[in-house]
Scaffold this motif. Structure first.
Motif, PDB file in Angstrom:
ATOM      1  N   GLY A 124       0.847  -1.186   0.000  1.00  0.00           N
ATOM      2  CA  GLY A 124       0.000   0.000   0.000  1.00  0.00           C
ATOM      3  C   GLY A 124       0.886   1.240   0.000  1.00  0.00           C
ATOM      4  N   ASP A 125       0.282   2.378  -0.251  1.00  0.00           N
ATOM      5  CA  ASP A 125       1.041   3.623  -0.382  1.00  0.00           C
ATOM      6  C   ASP A 125       0.399   4.741   0.422  1.00  0.00           C
ATOM      7  OD1 ASP A 125       3.313   3.278  -2.430  1.00  0.00           O
ATOM      8  OD2 ASP A 125       1.633   2.281  -3.410  1.00  0.00           O
ATOM      9  N   PRO A 126       1.111   5.851   0.565  1.00  0.00           N
ATOM     10  CA  PRO A 126       0.569   6.988   1.310  1.00  0.00           C
ATOM     11  C   PRO A 126      -0.518   7.722   0.514  1.00  0.00           C
ATOM     12  CG  PRO A 126       2.980   7.069   1.194  1.00  0.00           C
ATOM     13  CD  PRO A 126       2.503   6.074   0.177  1.00  0.00           C
ATOM     14  N   GLY A 157      -3.043   6.527  -2.210  1.00  0.00           N
ATOM     15  CA  GLY A 157      -2.753   5.131  -2.552  1.00  0.00           C
ATOM     16  C   GLY A 157      -2.878   4.187  -1.376  1.00  0.00           C
ATOM     17  N   LYS A 158      -3.557   4.644  -0.317  1.00  0.00           N
ATOM     18  CA  LYS A 158      -3.723   3.792   0.856  1.00  0.00           C
ATOM     19  C   LYS A 158      -4.501   2.533   0.490  1.00  0.00           C
ATOM     20  CE  LYS A 158      -3.692   7.427   4.395  1.00  0.00           C
ATOM     21  NZ  LYS A 158      -3.574   8.705   3.664  1.00  0.00           N
TER      22      LYS A 158
END
Lengths: 378, 378, 378, 378
Positions: free
Chosen positions: A221-223, A226-227
């Protein structure tokens, strides 16, 4: 999160779906497929059969063949690294069933909005808005699930609730052995009775589907946009019948104190999982648990007030073959959508860290198993 | 929905955000801005001030300046059609407040997952995972709200629940006049008391935020993965504290019969709005109503079990300046995210239909106002 | 310019192509298609027939049917606004022709690079690297050309040079009446002789293809990485046999003085067109003129030195059915790629300016016709 | 190749540029940056100084500071994996120089097209169309070059031609020691004389820039629209002054026989490099050689015919500080754009093959050095 096409999904692993309920075919193109992997069409077909109607008397009696054909990207049973196009040619189309309603807007359906949005509408079974579009999602999701399985990640779902009746036990072995895909044998009969009662009255019921993603490493997952939370919500809320999504404790957490809601961290990982497997939108290694609110099937035989294309008041009773409860068939679709998000996140993380994904073994998995035994997440 | 960058959002109107809590600046680039429009920086600043901490004793006493500066794309007060870069230089950074915890992972925070994901972490105030990132969202959302307002669309939010205490009345005039941004004067005092009690104990509470989008035409949103439902879910679940999202009746619809849940259609539009303003993921003209589950603030002064970077058990008590309830500050962020989705959907629909968006006047709005008076959606 | 998939092209109007030379099918999905437009499959098929081999004894004698089938997005002869998937099922596959070379890398072909890049390769006719992939481009380009024609924009090409023999005259009426698609009847015979001489020796020749885009408004294309110059270069250089691209005076301008190279501006528009129809990457209203360097066909019967998959020296002579000069078949592909760029730029400009594209009539077109008569661009 | 924003470039490694010549700043955001890498701002600044004007009397005497500032994504000298925003605040802006021409369209400039496209234009130095936008490209390219260097890949350029005078020798050590960045000391004086003669007459000259990318593995680049040829063409043709691009033999190959043009393959790799380092759009391991046609500077003091915003005939003579030949300053920009394409292709290939990029050592590099000694590519 740049939205190029409403028919495409994913980033490193991408799909583009096409096709209408009663057009020539429903299909997809998978892109970003790694080369030289075994391609098991039969395993994909099995997932599609799980979504297929006609599996019991609690779902629509239609029995579409839904045989998947591969048009490209596979050579002698292995992926070539090029786009894989797959199609299901539509058969068993009873357009006649729908002629009567081509001039009326079905409440709860996209008829009205498509008509106004596009100025043209394929009235046969909802065209692009039909649940048949999910065929393509399940095909791609099956591929994603296969790849994730080879990485030690499992994605599986069940119905936590049917018609407001909630199951407490989580017996995975029971899920695929009952037509409602519920996990608590103790309440299955009452849930089944509620569905049958609705059908007898020409009505329908809803449910709550729950998907568990287990065996994840830390760090997927991303910040920001993009969670995992956001991507899973998009993935699940893009399923026609879904009107709500929550992770972990979800709405219940809104009614708690922080000291009660936070998951304490221990050497073996989070000591409970009310966060639902993510912190800051990134996987913690605990199971990711997603719940979907599935509305009751919109197509019912009971008469409903509606309007025609000229806006004149009318009444409609949608006959044809419909599920009194769509939740059982939502389960494989929800699994597929979650698998697409997770597999894409895995590949994206590989890209970020020189192909290094944080090791699953970084946590004490036996301890985690003990922390999160098969059973209710909350 | 191709996910290019976790820091970007949108399709026809796009943003890219950057910056860390205690780095040099937090900012964004807005792209896809139409040329020759008046650019009202002051109006944008006002929205940012709504998000700013230090507005009352119920939120963190920090009083950051958060003055927005424009670096490009505006000439003599008008947009040029080129990317608009805006930044807020960070001031009043008390990194010292955070030094103590740079080696400990705060429960409920992204410390652990960032550390493992990236192998490096800016410990000052959470860096990229800090709520300060939402500054950029609010700036872009303010622009989107301005454009939508000129199109007759309003986006406004309030807190339906605080600490599990639900408001029934919806008095918009009260929302911005109380520090909790609740809409029911009748329960405000009890909600306020619950927040103060939590703070007194070094604890925190959550809430349920509700956003209303009114004045929409029919036809915004797209099929498949581009449904408004899905995009709004992504938009809202990408806000740090949000763990659940629902449209219209949401989870309640899962416990209903179809005959009860479907919104009958009448000449004036849907006769009720349990669908929350969409059908098939596309706007019906009725208000779009979104609810967000906001978890209690993770940063509490109460001691919690945690681990350090070597995985050794420890205990943490996060001092510094934190909101006992973050929900009031989530409201402008939620409005901003919803506005980004809706404005983008509007421009995307213009692109689809030769610049023709279905007319709002296609519905009988007086009748719709009567159907959906200011009050609880459900 | 975010590159999602190497198989996709476009922004507002997008395509995704798939398929291998000797797989089940070659096809594409067109997305971003406006709804309720007439869909003329026959007109698209005609464009594809222009690309088809076997049209004369100067091109490969293969005669593939290449019949296009529509799988989705069209209802009762009109577009629905949903993805249009189209496929050509491969027939007349003489894989046997290629078995011999599956272990050898053909000079000038992608055999070596695909083998090393993917670790797996479909050796049948080049698989994905085959010229057959351009089928999909021509199908999409035909749709784009139809839409552009309805907007008054024409896209047409011819071969300026064959085997180094340059045509001076530009007789559009002659282009489709000769197998080389050259425009100067005066040199056709000598060009034809050069091709036949090469073929007689088991060799091949190249050419220079020129595409004219006429009837453009001012203002298509974007700044920075979105310049028409750049997009047309990408579009044309992505065609297998093309090794160079220039606009207007192109390389000749590098040898000029600024006072000679600049196009003076007059009330009717640019007074000459050495810029090739763009300024700052945006259309000026003058014809956009693109030239492509087409290399000689790589597949020749003459023996060439090569290596096998183990890197051992060997010799290869590619028999089978190949064009002694591919340039004539590149013309429709180049037109298609240019049409995709221009149509996409048109839609993108509509999106930028509230659906308003600067009027073509803003220039004095009679004067422009006089300035740019049918004839050499330079 | 989905084109999201004309101001963005790249796929796995992405940039978004912003800013106008005389606005507050010119900058960019780099996204997709790997975490925990050393960030050497000084090295980036050095590349920017190569692009800067005022380096000799053969280029514009302006001496902008162009000091780069980092706003995000770097913590204690290392990348965090989050977006890196960098800006150069504009100084030394002599807007006055441009006031006179705000109503006139400069021939060869984007004034006319921007004015018509956007309906509004920042006349100060060309605004967004100014060469100053390339500042951001060089900053990002410098980062890409640093990363590529650590992988053994070098990207360097020079001017093959100035004012039509071609250099034959390729003496890399001479390139950065002469103001024209030419590589053949033998013709430098005559090239220099041609530039000075043009300047003396208030005129300008063009050139041909050549970029060599050496040390590449086999397998970078993608099929279809993702060919290195196409991406390099887009990258280079998106530079303002460039009107043509070719790889390897380029246009010369169009005049050859296939037997002459194909590069035979030997155990050490291609035996010559007329293909310019790619086959099927994918790197062969031989140097990638790109040539750019750079037009003569459009801004000249010689009087030229033009029109004003009302289309009335006029005359213009652009004073201010301009390069009589822009080609020397195009070299670092061209290197930067090529580096962005190659670094992105490298990361994209890592993503495709589980982080495995075909080894450089797969070829016999000593033999390749022997095959491609420092010298003319062709």
């Amino acid at each position: 999160m740049l939205f190029d096409s409403p028919s495409s999904f994913g980033r490193t692993f991408r799909i583009l779906t096409f096709g209408e309920s009663h057009g020539a075919a429903v299909g997809l193109v998978m892109d970003g497929v790694k080369p030289d992997l075994p391609f098991d069409l039969e395993a994909i077909q099995q997932e599609m059969d799980r979504r297929r109607p006609g599996q019991s008397d609690l779902v629509t009696p239609r029995n579409e063949g839904d045989k998947l054909q591969v048009l490209s990207g596979v050579y002698e049973g292995r992926t070539t690294g090029h786009p894989i196009a797959m199609v299901v040619f539509n058969t068993n189309q009873k357009s006649g069933d729908y002629q009567a309603i081509s001039e009326l807007f079905r409440p709860g359906h996209a008829d009205l909005t498509y008509d106004r949005k596009y100025g043209i509408r394929d009235p046969r079974g909802g065209g692009r808005s039909s649940g048949r579009e999910t065929l393509a999602r399940v095909a791609a999701g099956a591929w994603a699930k296969q790849q994730l399985a080879s990485l030690g990640v499992t994605v599986r779902g069940f119905n936590r609730e049917i018609a407001g009746i909630e199951g407490k036990a989580l017996d995975w072995s029971f899920v695929e052995r009952n037509p409602l895909r519920v996990a608590d044998p103790g309440v299955f009969e009452s849930q089944k009775a509620a569905v049958e009662a609705a059908r007898a009255e020409g009505d329908s019921v809803g449910g709550v589907c729950e998907v568990w993603i287990e065996g994840l490493p830390v760090g997927l997952g991303d910040p920001a946009f993009g969670k995992l939370d956001g991507l899973l919500a998009l993935a699940c809320m893009s399923i026609g019948a879904v009107k709500g999504v929550e992770l972990g404790a979800g709405f219940a957490s809104a009614r708690r104190r922080g000291s009660e809601n936070n998951d304490p961290l221990g050497p073996a990982g989070p000591e409970k999982n009310d966060a639902g497997g993510t912190l800051g939108g990134i996987s913690t290694g605990a199971p990711v648990v997603v719940r979907l609110a599935v509305k009751p099937t919109s197509s019912i035989t009971k008469a409903q007030r509606t309007i025609d294309r000229e806006g004149r008041p009318s009444e409609i009773s949608t006959h044809g073959r419909h599920d009194p409860c769509i939740a059982p068939r939502v389960v494989p679709v929800a699994e597929a959508m979650c698998a697409l998000v997770i597999y894409d996140a895995w590949l994206t993380q590989q890209e970020l860290r020189e192909g290094v994904v944080p090791s699953v073994s970084e946590w004490n998995w036996e301890a985690i198993e003990a922390l999160f035994p098969p059973g209710p997440a909350l």
